[in-house]
Write a protein that holds these residues in place. Sequence first.
Motif, PDB file in Angstrom:
ATOM      1  N   ARG A  38       0.834  -1.200   0.000  1.00 37.29           N
ATOM      2  CA  ARG A  38       0.000   0.000   0.000  1.00 37.29           C
ATOM      3  C   ARG A  38       0.864   1.243   0.000  1.00 37.29           C
ATOM      4  O   ARG A  38       2.035   1.209   0.408  1.00 37.29           O
ATOM      5  CB  ARG A  38      -0.950   0.018   1.181  1.00 37.29           C
ATOM      6  N   VAL A  39       0.267   2.293  -0.457  1.00 38.30           N
ATOM      7  CA  VAL A  39       0.876   3.612  -0.362  1.00 38.30           C
ATOM      8  C   VAL A  39      -0.159   4.539   0.251  1.00 38.30           C
ATOM      9  O   VAL A  39      -1.365   4.300   0.138  1.00 38.30           O
ATOM     10  CB  VAL A  39       1.315   4.164  -1.745  1.00 38.30           C
ATOM     11  N   ASN A  40       0.311   5.556   0.935  1.00 43.27           N
ATOM     12  CA  ASN A  40      -0.598   6.572   1.457  1.00 43.27           C
ATOM     13  C   ASN A  40      -0.651   7.715   0.459  1.00 43.27           C
ATOM     14  O   ASN A  40       0.356   8.386   0.225  1.00 43.27           O
ATOM     15  CB  ASN A  40      -0.136   7.081   2.820  1.00 43.27           C
ATOM     16  N   VAL A  41      -1.823   7.912  -0.145  1.00 40.72           N
ATOM     17  CA  VAL A  41      -1.992   8.990  -1.108  1.00 40.72           C
ATOM     18  C   VAL A  41      -1.873  10.336  -0.389  1.00 40.72           C
ATOM     19  O   VAL A  41      -1.227  11.255  -0.863  1.00 40.72           O
ATOM     20  CB  VAL A  41      -3.349   8.862  -1.840  1.00 40.72           C
ATOM     21  N   ILE A  42      -2.488  10.433   0.786  1.00 38.83           N
ATOM     22  CA  ILE A  42      -2.318  11.600   1.657  1.00 38.83           C
ATOM     23  C   ILE A  42      -2.146  11.100   3.077  1.00 38.83           C
ATOM     24  O   ILE A  42      -2.559   9.999   3.422  1.00 38.83           O
ATOM     25  CB  ILE A  42      -3.527  12.590   1.600  1.00 38.83           C
ATOM     26  N   GLY A  43      -1.514  11.895   3.909  1.00 36.66           N
ATOM     27  CA  GLY A  43      -1.468  11.599   5.327  1.00 36.66           C
ATOM     28  C   GLY A  43      -0.345  10.713   5.791  1.00 36.66           C
ATOM     29  O   GLY A  43      -0.508   9.971   6.749  1.00 36.66           O
ATOM     30  N   GLU A  44       0.798  10.745   5.156  1.00 37.87           N
ATOM     31  CA  GLU A  44       1.927   9.926   5.600  1.00 37.87           C
ATOM     32  C   GLU A  44       2.269  10.257   7.056  1.00 37.87           C
ATOM     33  O   GLU A  44       2.442  11.415   7.415  1.00 37.87           O
ATOM     34  CB  GLU A  44       3.133  10.196   4.699  1.00 37.87           C
ATOM     35  N   HIS A  45       2.331   9.248   7.901  1.00 39.89           N
ATOM     36  CA  HIS A  45       2.681   9.352   9.325  1.00 39.89           C
ATOM     37  C   HIS A  45       1.659  10.125  10.146  1.00 39.89           C
ATOM     38  O   HIS A  45       1.981  10.599  11.229  1.00 39.89           O
ATOM     39  CB  HIS A  45       4.072   9.971   9.524  1.00 39.89           C
ATOM     40  N   THR A  46       0.435  10.269   9.682  1.00 35.73           N
ATOM     41  CA  THR A  46      -0.561  10.961  10.501  1.00 35.73           C
ATOM     42  C   THR A  46      -1.556   9.999  11.128  1.00 35.73           C
ATOM     43  O   THR A  46      -2.214  10.343  12.097  1.00 35.73           O
ATOM     44  CB  THR A  46      -1.346  12.004   9.675  1.00 35.73           C
ATOM     45  N   ASP A  47      -1.675   8.780  10.595  1.00 33.24           N
ATOM     46  CA  ASP A  47      -2.682   7.854  11.093  1.00 33.24           C
ATOM     47  C   ASP A  47      -2.480   7.507  12.564  1.00 33.24           C
ATOM     48  O   ASP A  47      -3.434   7.351  13.305  1.00 33.24           O
ATOM     49  CB  ASP A  47      -2.775   6.595  10.228  1.00 33.24           C
ATOM     50  N   TYR A  48      -1.255   7.419  13.018  1.00 32.52           N
ATOM     51  CA  TYR A  48      -1.021   7.104  14.427  1.00 32.52           C
ATOM     52  C   TYR A  48      -0.916   8.365  15.287  1.00 32.52           C
ATOM     53  O   TYR A  48      -0.603   8.300  16.458  1.00 32.52           O
ATOM     54  CB  TYR A  48       0.213   6.216  14.607  1.00 32.52           C
ATOM     55  N   ASN A  49      -1.212   9.511  14.701  1.00 36.09           N
ATOM     56  CA  ASN A  49      -1.269  10.778  15.437  1.00 36.09           C
ATOM     57  C   ASN A  49      -2.659  11.391  15.344  1.00 36.09           C
ATOM     58  O   ASN A  49      -2.817  12.601  15.341  1.00 36.09           O
ATOM     59  CB  ASN A  49      -0.225  11.769  14.891  1.00 36.09           C
TER      60      ASN A  49
END
Length: 154
Positions: A38-49
Amino acid sequence: MEVVHYYMTLKELAARVAAEFQKHYGRAPRWIVAAPGRVNVIGEHTDYNDGFVLPMAIECYAIMAANTVIVPGKISVYDTQFNEAAVIDVSAPITKGQPNWSNYIRGVLTGFQNRGVKLPALDVALLSTVPPTSLKKRKQDERSRLPPHASRHR
């Protein structure tokens, strides 16, 4: 390191990992499972924040062939690309080990142990067409060291 052909279909990759399992362990696998990269189209490193992300599956896969073993307490993982194996003792708390790539697997297994899941003894063959993150990180590091006038779109 063996080159994996990224143009292979999922069915072809499953057949390949099954053949590698047979070759390494001397018997057929009982299960074959696959997960897309998978790739994150938006939001890299924000899901756990507590932020939002928009992940998207890509046509790269991590595929495993596996079978149970009679001897309890150990999981053997054979990486078909690096032609390396890791034996993980699951009868005690799991610690870091060699080869380094096995620590990703050890981390997942530790999470199961922490939740009280009794881990079965397994033989596993692993094949992945998902590019390693270290390559992505290395490219980012290389681009960050470019002089200001150099193109960052290579």
